[in-house]
Design a protein around this motif. Structure first.
Motif, PDB file in Angstrom:
ATOM      1  N   PHE A   1      -1.306   6.587 -25.960  1.00 46.52           N
ATOM      2  CA  PHE A   1      -0.899   7.992 -26.071  1.00 46.52           C
ATOM      3  C   PHE A   1      -1.087   8.699 -24.723  1.00 46.52           C
ATOM      4  O   PHE A   1      -0.193   9.388 -24.239  1.00 46.52           O
ATOM      5  N   ARG A   2      -2.262   8.482 -24.148  1.00 50.85           N
ATOM      6  CA  ARG A   2      -2.547   9.103 -22.856  1.00 50.85           C
ATOM      7  C   ARG A   2      -1.507   8.714 -21.805  1.00 50.85           C
ATOM      8  O   ARG A   2      -1.077   9.533 -21.004  1.00 50.85           O
ATOM      9  N   ASP A   3      -1.116   7.426 -21.835  1.00 52.48           N
ATOM     10  CA  ASP A   3      -0.133   6.945 -20.858  1.00 52.48           C
ATOM     11  C   ASP A   3       1.286   7.359 -21.220  1.00 52.48           C
ATOM     12  O   ASP A   3       2.242   6.952 -20.581  1.00 52.48           O
ATOM     13  N   ARG A   4       1.395   8.072 -22.295  1.00 56.08           N
ATOM     14  CA  ARG A   4       2.698   8.536 -22.806  1.00 56.08           C
ATOM     15  C   ARG A   4       3.605   7.369 -23.176  1.00 56.08           C
ATOM     16  O   ARG A   4       4.829   7.483 -23.113  1.00 56.08           O
ATOM     17  N   ASN A   5       2.984   6.264 -23.564  1.00 54.52           N
ATOM     18  CA  ASN A   5       3.780   5.150 -24.076  1.00 54.52           C
ATOM     19  C   ASN A   5       4.006   5.322 -25.562  1.00 54.52           C
ATOM     20  O   ASN A   5       4.530   4.442 -26.232  1.00 54.52           O
TER      21      ASN A   5
END
Ligand code: AMP
Length: 644
Positions: free
Chosen positions: A289-293
């Motif tokens: 989520f943090r990596d926007r994956n």
């Protein structure tokens, strides 16, 4: 020009460190709290929302007040979750990167305690901890708090919600009487007031912003739909916001899992975060989520507590929180660090009263929004596609070798025709799904008889997928990702529940959970026997599935019936290749269903830290503290505590 942080009394080393982080001006909470806390002589209560710069508001003054020549713990920061603990420790390390000899340790469950003990032995001035693991370490007499001058209770309301009151008492009793206590809380329920009263001496109180006012950067909206249309409404909101990067809140772990599974099946890039996942699994989900994956994180309140991800565009309350005050925490996941965000509630007509209650608490009005029509969604997606095509970066080298063949294919078409056909490719797909889509909006008045019938209808439908007559339908939190077959699950349930295989009816093996029907007459025996069962180090939970995820199952049901379902299937299937090759929404699908499932596959071998859940079931502290941080093995522990 004097740096605004210097004006507040912060020293150059720290000012340079925060400048390097891009902090140019103090946030309002920092402006108000820093000068007060720098005096170091008062207890303090700060009513502050999440995402307002709270960590620096107490972290910077601490760095000024601590004697870094000494290697003894002088500040203890207690917070509710491992994520927040890591976040705070990391922030303070960043703030103190130019401060000689400064040392910060993060103490939290679900990680190697020996490493934490080593760090403590090496000497630290600032300890950031979750209460369970802190108590373990105190129990081992591995830390000396006799020099502690400051205790920060961060997100105090949430710590109390999670049942840490007693632990906090015990931890505080090991610190000197003359220390100063700084309490931060997003809300001020009576229990937090009580802490302030019991532990503090005439504290300075600051309300950051207007009392109870939510973040001004957040718009609050609600949509009224039939209970059974919630999932369709969620999809419509997401489809209407193709660039959404959001957190969807559900009430239970089961709902969370179920909504996530349906979204993944329908081709969305989503995953679940809840307490039945091991710490390792949770970390993996959060990292994606943090990596926007991942576009949509489906979470329970407790699991989402530590989420500090900037640029979240939407918070969606798929179910309103039981405790209205939790709404502040939820919506605070968006609109962080000066960004704007939208907090959406999908409610049924009977819940408008709750919206009014929330409005009173946050001091802001909701907008009653209308779900976009199918046509609106098609239009939005069409132009989303058009913009994407217009702006797509062309890999000249790679595409060049195909260009003459492509041109040949289009030779009989004019430019207008090519554009029209290309746009139709995506438009037709949405049109097909949405052309007969009903209006899902209800008005608040739609709650009388019709509403009741609706509720009854919903229950009827649920009954439809319930157990056979004479059988009870049980939920169990293991499934195919645990490498269970139906046969394995049958023996697992019979052996642990000590019932005969003959008493077991239908077994519905899902991914991370399953449903098992057993004769009603033996259900109680099974549940009573099924205690302390673990699988791969994870606590296995079995319960009557009366509250099985209804709204999303509706989505699933609906999925099975013709038109709409075609959408999900089509998305993943027929169009997949084209999308991946750079067409519209390639990201969403390619990293969506696929990686979601991959993640779940990995979960089956997930870590063992969840073994700690059972510690909430009433073991004594002595028993608990013997182990290493089991209580906070994951937020699962917290969830469980909350339920009990
Ligand atoms: P917090 O409420 O401490 O979790 O902070 C929320 C976010 O705001 C974090 O990403 C911080 O890095 C950021 N932040 C905190 N203070 C400032 C500031 N003065 N200027 C810019 N960003 C900040």
């Amino acid at each position: 020009m004097i740096n605004p942080f210097s004006k507040l009394g912060i020293s150059d080393d720290v000012v340079n460190a925060v400048k390097a982080l891009g902090f140019e001006n103090p946030t309002p909470i920092q402006e108000q709290a820093i000068p007060v806390l720098l005096e170091g002589s008062n207890d303090f209560v700060g009513l502050a929302q999440t995402g307002t710069g709270k960590t620096a508001a107490f972290g910077l003054p601490l760095l000024e007040l601590i004697d870094f020549k000494s290697n003894k713990p002088q500040a203890l920061i207690l917070c509710p979750t491992r994520e927040l603990c890591l976040q705070i420790a990391n922030d303070i390390r960043n703030f103190s990167k130019n401060t000689p000899n400064a040392s910060v340790v993060a103490v939290y469950g679900g990680a190697n305690i020996m490493q934490q003990l080593r760090e403590i032995r090496n000497g630290v001035q600032i300890v950031v901890a979750t209460p369970g693991r802190m108590l373990d370490i105190i129990g081992r007499k591995a830390i000396d708090f006799s020099n502690v001058k400051y205790v920060v209770l961060d997100e105090a309301d949430e710590m109390l919600n999670m049942g840490f009151q007693e632990d906090i008492n015990d931890i505080l009793s090991t610190t000197p009487d003359d220390k100063k206590t700084w309490l931060f809380s997003a809300t001020m329920p009576p229990e937090v007031r009580r802490i302030a009263k019991n532990y503090m001496d005439n504290p300075t109180e600051l309300t950051m912003g207007t009392k109870n006012t939510g973040n001004v950067n957040i718009e609050h909206e609600y949509y009224i739909v039939k209970a059974r249309d919630k999932y369709a409404a969620l999809k419509r909101i997401v489809d209407y916001n193709p660039d959404i990067f959001g957190v969807v809140f559900c009430k239970t772990k089961m709902d969370t899992q179920d909504v996530a599974e349906h979204l993944i099946k329908d081709g969305y890039n989503a995953d679940a975060l809840h307490g039945d996942l091991s710490q390792q699994q949770r970390d993996k989900v959060m990292q994606r989520f943090r990596d926007r994956n991942m576009q949509l994180l489906i979470a329970t309140d407790v699991a989402a507590r530590g989420i500090d991800v900037n640029n979240v565009t939407h918070v969606i309350n798929y179910a309103l929180p039981d405790e209205i005050e939790s709404y502040t925490h939820r919506s605070g996941r968006t609109g962080r660090a000066g960004k704007t965000g939208v907090s959406i509630c999908i409610i049924n007509a009977k819940e408008t009263g709750k919206i009014r209650q929330i409005e009173r608490i946050i001091g802001k009005q909701f907008t009653k929004a209308e779900l976009p029509t199918g046509f609106d969604v098609c239009e939005k997606q069409l132009f989303g596609l058009v913009h994407r095509v217009h702006n797509v970066e062309v890999n000249e080298e790679q595409i060049d070798k195909y260009m003459s063949r492509i041109n040949d294919e289009f030779a009989d078409l004019s430019k207008e025709e090519v554009i029209k056909k290309f746009a139709s490719l995506e438009f037709n797909r949405f049109l097909e799904y949405y052309q007969n889509a009903p209006d899902l909006n209800l008005s608040a008045d739609d709650r009388g008889d019709r509403g009741d019938r609706r509720e009854r209808g919903e229950r009827g439908e649920r009954g439809g997928r319930g157990a056979e007559a004479g059988y009870a339908r049980l939920f169990i939190n293991v499934g195919s990702v645990d490498e269970f077959t139906r046969g394995d699950l049958l023996s697992f349930v019979c052996n642990n529940g000590r019932i005969s295989g003959k008493a077991v009816g239908k077994i519905d093996l899902k991914g991370v959970f399953s449903f098992v029907e057993v004769e009603s007459a033996v259900a109680e025996t099974l549940l009573a026997n099924f205690k302390d069962v673990q699988h791969n180090g994870r606590e296995v939970r079995i319960e009557v599935s009366g509250d099985a995820p209804r709204s999303s199952s509706r989505g699933g049901d609906r999925g099975g019936r013709g038109g709409r379902d075609g959408f999900g299937g089509e998305r993943r299937g027929g169009y997949g290749g084209e999308r991946r090759s750079g067409g519209y929404g390639g990201d969403r699908r390619s990293s969506g269903g696929g990686s979601g499932r991959r993640d779940r596959g990995e979960r089956s071998s997930g870590g063992s830290s969840e073994g700690g859940f059972r510690d909430f079931s009433g073991r004594s502290r002595e028993e608990r503290s013997g182990g290493s941080g089991r209580r906070e093995g994951g937020n699962g522990g917290s969830d469980r505590r909350r339920r009990s």
